[in-house]
Design a protein around this motif. Sequence first.
Motif: not given
Length: 364
Positions: A210, A212, A294, A318, A335-336, A340, A343, A346-348, A350
């Motif tokens: 994932t 980030l 993170i 990232n 992660i959620k 996030i 980020c 809040q973009q990531y 998968c």
Amino acid sequence: MIEKDFIPSAYNHTITEGKVSYKSPSNIALVKYWGKKENQLPQNPSISFTLDACATTTKISFKRLNKPSEEYSFDLLFEGNSKEDFKPKIKTFFTRIEVYLPFLKEYHFTIETSNSFPHSSGIASSASGMSALALCLVALEKQLNPEMSDDFFTKKVSFLARLGSGSACRSIEGDIVQWGNHENTEGSSDLFGIKYPYKVHDNFKRFHDTILLVDKGQKQVSSTVGHNLMHNHPFATQRFKQAHENLDKLIAVFESGDLKEFIAIVESEALTLHAMMMTSMPYFILMKPNTLEIINKIWEFREKSNSNVCFTLDAGANVHVLYPENEKDVVFQFIKDELIGYCENQQYICDRIGFGAKQLKMNA
């Protein structure tokens, strides 16, 4: 093999026009390549997981000219729009590879390319983009020389992709690809990537990544500049030695399935990469405060849960969060819930381990 092996003799077929298309993935290095010699040759070997979702799709339409052009003749469309600022990089690539693909000035090419991820996402597209382009061009050469074997095709694509972007040579196959001469890896070469040849435990099958998106802006220091700063770097010799040693360790780790040792190697490699940047002259920092937040959150979660989640970093801010298939639900919830928020918007993304490039069917 040596460079001369990739220079073709006269072709035995003529192709007037046609189309070819490939989808090629990005990859994430576990042992990092940082520092290069002439002709995009690596100072140290590297190994990567091939990704699946982060990919570039490239279609080339080609038409033979009445006579060879003095310059390379091509149009470039990115996401359906003309992209003039991409053209110099393609010209540089063509110049580097013309000796290996001597037909390049005999055709006009229309190159249409698109990414599965936003161009402004901060995800490097050079590996997927250059590998997809190399695949299309060698597929054309295979029409000119149908006797080309599949094994040679793969090696030549990787060899040429490397001349566009070093890490692109690791995007042709999957699921684990090694690039760079390493005395304990049979078949390894500085010239092209190879599919990892030894036993891999089920723990490393179907691994997840994932990504980030901490900072989607353009890096203040390009990878090319960063690589060049390894010349005369005070810690370069030790770093290159460390990469060889970590590859040796990974051979045992991949066979045994030792996830704890895998984590130690992968996270150390990520931090070493950024340590090399911070101790270059001039020095620079590509991590952002949220990158460190993170990392600390991952360490805290791993301590509490005994999870096998870990992180790695490219040459940017990232964070790639790596975790095995059997922990996907728990880790993705973490992660959620906890990551996030660090980020940008809040973009990531998968992603997971993939199995290399694919040729796409073309409509007549």
